[in-house]
Motif scaffolding. Structure first.
Motif, PDB file in Angstrom:
ATOM      1  N   ILE A  32     -32.498 -71.871 -33.867  1.00  0.00           N
ATOM      2  CA  ILE A  32     -30.917 -71.090 -34.091  1.00  0.00           C
ATOM      3  C   ILE A  32     -30.109 -71.607 -35.368  1.00  0.00           C
ATOM      4  O   ILE A  32     -29.763 -70.807 -36.546  1.00  0.00           O
ATOM      5  N   PRO A  33     -29.506 -72.975 -35.002  1.00  0.00           N
ATOM      6  CA  PRO A  33     -28.690 -73.107 -36.085  1.00  0.00           C
ATOM      7  C   PRO A  33     -29.213 -73.448 -37.342  1.00  0.00           C
ATOM      8  O   PRO A  33     -28.487 -72.842 -38.549  1.00  0.00           O
ATOM      9  N   GLU A  34     -30.555 -73.984 -37.767  1.00  0.00           N
ATOM     10  CA  GLU A  34     -31.062 -74.064 -38.831  1.00  0.00           C
ATOM     11  C   GLU A  34     -31.247 -72.763 -39.580  1.00  0.00           C
ATOM     12  O   GLU A  34     -30.940 -72.508 -40.930  1.00  0.00           O
ATOM     13  N   ALA A  35     -31.629 -71.848 -38.759  1.00  0.00           N
ATOM     14  CA  ALA A  35     -32.036 -70.410 -39.249  1.00  0.00           C
ATOM     15  C   ALA A  35     -30.661 -69.666 -39.637  1.00  0.00           C
ATOM     16  O   ALA A  35     -30.524 -69.142 -40.938  1.00  0.00           O
ATOM     17  N   LEU A  36     -29.797 -69.814 -38.953  1.00  0.00           N
ATOM     18  CA  LEU A  36     -28.488 -69.453 -39.446  1.00  0.00           C
ATOM     19  C   LEU A  36     -27.729 -69.878 -40.615  1.00  0.00           C
ATOM     20  O   LEU A  36     -27.597 -69.303 -41.629  1.00  0.00           O
ATOM     21  N   VAL A  37     -27.974 -71.158 -40.855  1.00  0.00           N
ATOM     22  CA  VAL A  37     -27.366 -71.715 -42.030  1.00  0.00           C
ATOM     23  C   VAL A  37     -28.426 -71.361 -43.153  1.00  0.00           C
ATOM     24  O   VAL A  37     -27.856 -71.097 -44.202  1.00  0.00           O
ATOM     25  N   ASN A  38     -29.610 -71.387 -42.884  1.00  0.00           N
ATOM     26  CA  ASN A  38     -30.552 -70.854 -43.853  1.00  0.00           C
ATOM     27  C   ASN A  38     -30.272 -69.327 -44.336  1.00  0.00           C
ATOM     28  O   ASN A  38     -30.266 -69.023 -45.661  1.00  0.00           O
ATOM     29  N   SER A  39     -29.915 -68.597 -43.577  1.00  0.00           N
ATOM     30  CA  SER A  39     -29.750 -67.257 -43.536  1.00  0.00           C
ATOM     31  C   SER A  39     -28.417 -67.169 -44.460  1.00  0.00           C
ATOM     32  O   SER A  39     -28.405 -66.287 -45.478  1.00  0.00           O
ATOM     33  N   ILE A  40     -27.404 -67.874 -44.228  1.00  0.00           N
ATOM     34  CA  ILE A  40     -26.068 -67.815 -44.878  1.00  0.00           C
ATOM     35  C   ILE A  40     -26.311 -68.169 -46.345  1.00  0.00           C
ATOM     36  O   ILE A  40     -25.653 -67.709 -47.454  1.00  0.00           O
ATOM     37  N   SER A  41     -27.075 -69.426 -46.699  1.00  0.00           N
ATOM     38  CA  SER A  41     -27.364 -69.739 -47.692  1.00  0.00           C
ATOM     39  C   SER A  41     -27.864 -68.972 -48.766  1.00  0.00           C
ATOM     40  O   SER A  41     -27.740 -69.043 -49.973  1.00  0.00           O
ATOM     41  N   ASN A  42     -28.623 -67.873 -48.254  1.00  0.00           N
ATOM     42  CA  ASN A  42     -29.042 -66.720 -49.264  1.00  0.00           C
ATOM     43  C   ASN A  42     -28.173 -65.807 -49.534  1.00  0.00           C
ATOM     44  O   ASN A  42     -28.378 -64.794 -50.332  1.00  0.00           O
ATOM     45  N   MET A  43     -26.810 -65.883 -48.922  1.00  0.00           N
ATOM     46  CA  MET A  43     -25.642 -64.895 -49.171  1.00  0.00           C
ATOM     47  C   MET A  43     -24.941 -65.151 -50.460  1.00  0.00           C
ATOM     48  O   MET A  43     -25.166 -66.512 -51.000  1.00  0.00           O
ATOM     49  N   PRO A  44     -24.288 -64.088 -51.090  1.00  0.00           N
ATOM     50  CA  PRO A  44     -23.304 -64.508 -52.198  1.00  0.00           C
ATOM     51  C   PRO A  44     -22.460 -65.707 -52.016  1.00  0.00           C
ATOM     52  O   PRO A  44     -21.951 -65.770 -50.659  1.00  0.00           O
ATOM     53  N   GLU A  45     -22.231 -66.425 -53.046  1.00  0.00           N
ATOM     54  CA  GLU A  45     -21.411 -67.534 -52.784  1.00  0.00           C
ATOM     55  C   GLU A  45     -19.935 -67.137 -52.005  1.00  0.00           C
ATOM     56  O   GLU A  45     -19.296 -67.919 -51.291  1.00  0.00           O
ATOM     57  N   GLU A  46     -19.146 -66.365 -52.710  1.00  0.00           N
ATOM     58  CA  GLU A  46     -17.907 -65.972 -52.292  1.00  0.00           C
ATOM     59  C   GLU A  46     -17.983 -65.536 -50.971  1.00  0.00           C
ATOM     60  O   GLU A  46     -16.889 -65.388 -50.049  1.00  0.00           O
TER      61      GLU A  46
END
Lengths: 166, 396
Positions: free
Chosen positions: B294-308
């Motif tokens: 869960i933690p790694e997937a969560l960080v990975n998922s957010i990293s694909n979102m727009p920077e702002e």
């Protein structure tokens, strides 16, 4: 109601070292990676099962439908609505795999069920003893399972190495 | 006009009228060894006197609705005179579906809601969208949130921005409560007692004694110690369904470290199982599932979102679903996400009062919302335009 594991397979039983060590390494059967993968898949599939036991009703003869009785006539209008043509029933009898194949996601664009699955972790895999669950440093040469000590290796050889007994 | 809100989970249905309270009811049928000939539906579970060897018939497979016969039996029971006494001519329904639900399941759903039960209007929506709605209502200044929904079949991580779900960020980990219970069953059966048939009992064991470890390897060391130093070890008294109706954990002061008790109860001794089982949510690879935790997937998922958007996501992580009830779940997730995230981001993980019913509460709020009328498809609409109108209006 919960039956005890027979003493023969009790993982906590002490084993003579000689029993484990006596095998000639040249004669030892070693499972190839495809077999190991198949084993792992089988274990993972088992974790998805709804029940381990059989349906307690499976041995019963199918219920014989009651013959219609005259006083049920006034209900028949409501009843007709619930029974439909065969094609309708067919649609409601597909398992997960069939539905997934029917969606044909390999050609569709954008995120979908298949692309949403989490990627493999970037961190190295951790290893735990297949018998007792504590961190393990050793791998069984024959089947690739992990173990932590000679005692657990003995139990492993007797129960779940080349032959999966319990 | 009344609105019925139904969060139709693979294990429990969360149901209630929007003006009323919610009930959590098993969304399945049961068969028991002792009462042959009878199949028990949903909360008739309580009528079974001896639920040992309980046989489950579930309408869901891998989180998707496939067994409609069972689902209809359960719904007939829920909507019928035993429970909610739904007057279909005067009722709308809000019902949840999994992410990326298959088209054919969606169409079957339309047919059953409008043609079979004849609801006046329906809103089909993802449970996570209802949770996000609830979160934004309560925290109206926040712009984004990530819903972590860890349920029976799987765990989803879904970013929402201003109420809109970010489809590219949706991530599914194929680890859920069912897998955890089955794994616990398997290891107990191998190490101690044969309990493979006792899903119901072992699920209770899991809920009673499992927890999420904060220092995994340290707990492993403690679990290996002998006697009183082993603070992880617990003895669990199994139910026999005559004098002991429900299993329980032996109180620490009554625990004997030899594991022998004068009373004749059957005991399970749990050590590393207590935290190694929920650990699968954080490291699925521990059992050979090659997916991120869960933690790694969560960080990975957010990293694909727009920077702002990123800082807003890390600040609003919302936990829902039954697995988040494990003691220590929130703290561990915070700790792991914190260590995977640059220090200039603020990380905040919110665990609602009732993570199981959080989505239902969102549905309740939505049903009272003035925009609700705009979101539903009415029976007239459906009869006029068929599946097309549903596909256009519902975002599944």
């Amino acid at each position: 109601m919960y039956c005890k594991r027979s003493a023969k397979y009790s993982p906590w039983m002490l084993h003579r070292y000689s029993l484990v060590r006596s095998q000639d390494p040249n004669q030892r059967r070693v499972l190839d990676s495809a077999t190991r993968q198949r084993r792992l898949n089988r274990q993972l599939e088992a974790l998805e099962k709804d029940n381990f036991q059989d349906d307690p009703h499976a041995s019963l003869p199918p219920l014989i439908k009651r013959l219609p009785q005259f006083d049920e006539n006034n209900e028949s209008g409501k009843r007709r609505k619930k029974t439909r043509g065969d094609h309708f029933k067919q649609r409601f009898r597909k398992n997960f795999q069939t539905l997934l194949e029917e969606e044909d996601l390999s050609v569709s664009e954008g995120p979908n069920y298949l692309t949403a699955c989490a990627e493999p972790s970037k961190f190295p895999q951790r290893h735990f003893c297949a018998v007792c669950g504590f961190p393990s440093n050793y791998t069984c040469v024959s089947c690739g399972a992990r173990y932590c000590c000679v005692r657990c290796l003995g139990t492993h050889h007797e129960t779940r190495c080349l032959k999966w007994t319990v | 006009m009344t609105t019925l809100v139904l969060d139709n989970g693979a294990y429990t249905a969360k149901i209630g009228y929007s003006h009323d309270t919610v009930s959590v009811i098993p969304n399945c049928q049961f068969r028991s060894k002792t009462s042959r000939l009878k199949t028990f539906t949903a909360n008739q579970l309580d009528e079974i006197k001896d639920p040992s060897g309980l046989f489950y018939i579930l309408p869901f497979q891998k989180g998707y609705l496939v067994n409609w016969d069972v689902q209809r039996k359960v719904w007939d029971h829920l909507f019928g005179k035993e429970m909610y006494k739904v007057d279909f001519a005067d009722t709308s329904i809000v019902i949840t579906e999994p992410y990326f639900n298959f088209t054919s399941i969606q169409e079957s759903m339309n047919e059953i809601l409008f043609e079979e039960y004849q609801f006046q209007a329906a809103l089909r929506i993802n449970a996570g969208s209802l949770s996000a709605h609830r979160y934004f209502q309560e925290n109206s200044t926040e712009l984004c949130c990530v819903v972590v929904d860890s349920g029976f079949s799987f765990t989803h991580i879904v970013p929402y921005c201003r109420g809109k779900k970010m489809k590219d960020g949706i991530c599914r980990i194929n680890v859920g409560g069912k897998l955890l219970t089955n794994h616990l069953k398997e290891i107990i059966s191998y190490r101690q007692l044969h309990v493979m048939d006792e899903t119901h009992v072992i699920n209770q064991v899991k809920e009673d004694v499992c927890y999420v470890s904060q220092h995994f390897y340290k707990d492993m060391e403690i679990a290996q110690l002998k006697g009183e130093e082993n603070t992880v070890m617990r003895d669990y008294v199994l139910p026999d369904f005559s004098s002991i109706k429900k299993g329980f954990c032996k109180p620490l002061e009554e625990m004997s470290f030899s594991g022998k008790y004068k009373t004749g109860e059957q005991i399970l001794r749990l050590t590393n199982e207590r935290f190694a089982v929920p650990e699968m949510l954080f490291h699925p690879s521990d059992v050979g599932i090659q997916e991120m935790g869960i933690p790694e997937a969560l960080v990975n998922s957010i990293s694909n979102m727009p920077e702002e958007m990123k800082p807003h996501f890390f600040k609003n992580i919302v936990l829902t679903g039954g697995n988040t009830h494990f003691p220590g779940f929130r703290d561990r997730l915070y700790k792991d996400v914190r260590s995977l995230t640059p220090t200039d981001f603020q990380v905040s993980v919110v665990q609602p009062q009732n993570p199981i019913c959080y989505a239902w509460e969102g549905g309740q709020l939505l049903a009272e919302n003035p925009d609700f009328e705009e979101m539903v498809v009415t029976r007239e609409d459906y009869e006029e335009n068929g599946h097309f109108i549903c596909e256009e209006k519902f975002d599944i």
